[in-house]
Motif scaffolding. Sequence first.
Motif, PDB file in Angstrom:
ATOM      1  N   UNK A  40      24.182  73.508  -4.993  1.00 58.69           N
ATOM      2  CA  UNK A  40      23.670  72.727  -6.121  1.00 58.69           C
ATOM      3  C   UNK A  40      24.759  71.785  -6.631  1.00 58.69           C
ATOM      4  N   UNK A  41      24.313  70.704  -7.204  1.00 55.28           N
ATOM      5  CA  UNK A  41      25.259  69.772  -7.816  1.00 55.28           C
ATOM      6  C   UNK A  41      25.673  68.607  -6.936  1.00 55.28           C
ATOM      7  N   UNK A  42      25.156  68.553  -5.705  1.00 59.52           N
ATOM      8  CA  UNK A  42      25.506  67.477  -4.785  1.00 59.52           C
ATOM      9  C   UNK A  42      24.289  66.646  -4.421  1.00 59.52           C
ATOM     10  N   UNK A  43      24.497  65.367  -4.241  1.00 62.76           N
ATOM     11  CA  UNK A  43      23.481  64.454  -3.721  1.00 62.76           C
ATOM     12  C   UNK A  43      24.088  63.663  -2.571  1.00 62.76           C
ATOM     13  N   UNK A  44      23.226  63.034  -1.783  1.00 58.81           N
ATOM     14  CA  UNK A  44      23.710  62.228  -0.657  1.00 58.81           C
ATOM     15  C   UNK A  44      23.560  60.751  -1.011  1.00 58.81           C
ATOM     16  N   UNK A  45      24.630  59.996  -0.831  1.00 58.66           N
ATOM     17  CA  UNK A  45      24.617  58.547  -1.055  1.00 58.66           C
ATOM     18  C   UNK A  45      24.583  57.865   0.305  1.00 58.66           C
ATOM     19  N   UNK A  46      23.959  56.691   0.346  1.00 61.73           N
ATOM     20  CA  UNK A  46      23.949  55.916   1.583  1.00 61.73           C
ATOM     21  C   UNK A  46      24.128  54.451   1.255  1.00 61.73           C
ATOM     22  N   UNK A  47      24.798  53.768   2.156  1.00 62.59           N
ATOM     23  CA  UNK A  47      24.908  52.310   2.117  1.00 62.59           C
ATOM     24  C   UNK A  47      24.538  51.804   3.498  1.00 62.59           C
ATOM     25  N   UNK A  48      23.804  50.704   3.535  1.00 64.21           N
ATOM     26  CA  UNK A  48      23.585  50.033   4.814  1.00 64.21           C
ATOM     27  C   UNK A  48      23.588  48.542   4.592  1.00 64.21           C
ATOM     28  N   UNK A  49      24.059  47.854   5.600  1.00 66.11           N
ATOM     29  CA  UNK A  49      24.146  46.402   5.541  1.00 66.11           C
ATOM     30  C   UNK A  49      23.521  45.819   6.800  1.00 66.11           C
ATOM     31  N   UNK A  50      23.089  44.579   6.689  1.00 70.28           N
ATOM     32  CA  UNK A  50      22.516  43.882   7.834  1.00 70.28           C
ATOM     33  C   UNK A  50      22.779  42.391   7.674  1.00 70.28           C
ATOM     34  N   UNK A  51      23.121  41.752   8.764  1.00 68.69           N
ATOM     35  CA  UNK A  51      23.385  40.312   8.761  1.00 68.69           C
ATOM     36  C   UNK A  51      22.075  39.571   9.020  1.00 68.69           C
ATOM     37  N   UNK A  52      21.638  38.810   7.998  1.00 70.18           N
ATOM     38  CA  UNK A  52      20.391  38.060   8.124  1.00 70.18           C
ATOM     39  C   UNK A  52      20.537  36.943   9.154  1.00 70.18           C
ATOM     40  N   UNK A  53      19.462  36.648   9.842  1.00 68.14           N
ATOM     41  CA  UNK A  53      19.444  35.571  10.834  1.00 68.14           C
ATOM     42  C   UNK A  53      19.483  34.192  10.184  1.00 68.14           C
ATOM     43  N   UNK A  54      19.120  34.122   8.904  1.00 69.49           N
ATOM     44  CA  UNK A  54      19.064  32.852   8.182  1.00 69.49           C
ATOM     45  C   UNK A  54      19.191  33.145   6.691  1.00 69.49           C
ATOM     46  N   UNK A  55      19.450  32.128   5.865  1.00 73.48           N
ATOM     47  CA  UNK A  55      19.480  32.352   4.416  1.00 73.48           C
ATOM     48  C   UNK A  55      18.148  32.931   3.930  1.00 73.48           C
ATOM     49  N   UNK A  56      18.209  33.640   2.815  1.00 75.13           N
ATOM     50  CA  UNK A  56      17.017  34.341   2.325  1.00 75.13           C
ATOM     51  C   UNK A  56      15.850  33.414   2.002  1.00 75.13           C
ATOM     52  N   UNK A  57      16.114  32.139   1.781  1.00 74.81           N
ATOM     53  CA  UNK A  57      15.051  31.173   1.473  1.00 74.81           C
ATOM     54  C   UNK A  57      14.401  30.600   2.733  1.00 74.81           C
ATOM     55  N   UNK A  58      14.972  30.866   3.887  1.00 74.14           N
ATOM     56  CA  UNK A  58      14.432  30.349   5.143  1.00 74.14           C
ATOM     57  C   UNK A  58      13.137  31.089   5.489  1.00 74.14           C
ATOM     58  N   UNK A  59      12.126  30.402   5.998  1.00 78.50           N
ATOM     59  CA  UNK A  59      10.854  31.047   6.344  1.00 78.50           C
ATOM     60  C   UNK A  59      10.997  32.227   7.313  1.00 78.50           C
ATOM     61  N   UNK A  60      12.029  32.226   8.151  1.00 79.16           N
ATOM     62  CA  UNK A  60      12.214  33.342   9.090  1.00 79.16           C
ATOM     63  C   UNK A  60      12.442  34.672   8.364  1.00 79.16           C
ATOM     64  N   UNK A  61      12.944  34.603   7.124  1.00 77.32           N
ATOM     65  CA  UNK A  61      13.250  35.815   6.358  1.00 77.32           C
ATOM     66  C   UNK A  61      12.087  36.267   5.474  1.00 77.32           C
ATOM     67  N   UNK A  62      11.033  35.474   5.399  1.00 74.09           N
ATOM     68  CA  UNK A  62       9.911  35.777   4.507  1.00 74.09           C
ATOM     69  C   UNK A  62       9.288  37.138   4.797  1.00 74.09           C
ATOM     70  N   UNK A  63       9.136  37.487   6.061  1.00 71.94           N
ATOM     71  CA  UNK A  63       8.542  38.773   6.416  1.00 71.94           C
ATOM     72  C   UNK A  63       9.325  39.951   5.862  1.00 71.94           C
ATOM     73  N   UNK A  64      10.642  39.838   5.855  1.00 71.02           N
ATOM     74  CA  UNK A  64      11.472  40.899   5.294  1.00 71.02           C
ATOM     75  C   UNK A  64      11.334  40.944   3.776  1.00 71.02           C
ATOM     76  N   UNK A  65      11.538  39.798   3.129  1.00 71.01           N
ATOM     77  CA  UNK A  65      11.574  39.789   1.670  1.00 71.01           C
ATOM     78  C   UNK A  65      10.206  40.074   1.042  1.00 71.01           C
ATOM     79  N   UNK A  66       9.113  39.832   1.751  1.00 73.76           N
ATOM     80  CA  UNK A  66       7.810  40.218   1.204  1.00 73.76           C
ATOM     81  C   UNK A  66       7.608  41.729   1.277  1.00 73.76           C
TER      82      UNK A  66
END
Length: 155
Positions: free
Chosen positions: A3-29
């Motif tokens: 008791x008293x412990x939790x699990x933390x996680x971090x993950x990162x990913x390099x986008x193929x284009x800026x977040x405003x680019x249409x290629x990223x729309x599927x992810x951000x939706x």
Amino acid sequence: MPAGWHIAQVNVAKMRAPHTDPIMAGFFTRVAIIEALADQSPGFVWRLHSPAGDEHLLQVFGDPLLSINMTVWETIEALFEFTYHSAHVEPYRMRREWFEKPDIPVYALWWVRAGTRPSPEEGKARLDLIQRIGPSSAAFNFKERYDPEQSPASF
């Protein structure tokens, strides 16, 4: 698990284009849907938020194309179930549409005392550690897990 412990996680990913680019729309939706699913999943405790609601765009690594995600869960099993056995699987399988294929580890897990909310900087440090030396009690992955008692007293 003790008791008293939790699990933390971090993950990162390099986008193929800026977040405003249409290629990223599927992810951000899908972000809000998947985050809502996580929020309601058994064992979910906390998720990184930014004041602007764009935590996936925080500049922790100095690269505007690097997306970050951090969460805390009651158990490693709860995190594993959400990651690989929920609706999260669909966008996870589609990740190559939005993100470059990594050549280094892109996620790290570590134990935190219940109530702890790790910072993006701590997530970065844990990810740097697993990339530098591989899994250890301070930063590990699903395949090579460590118990909370094995975690270093300080990091």
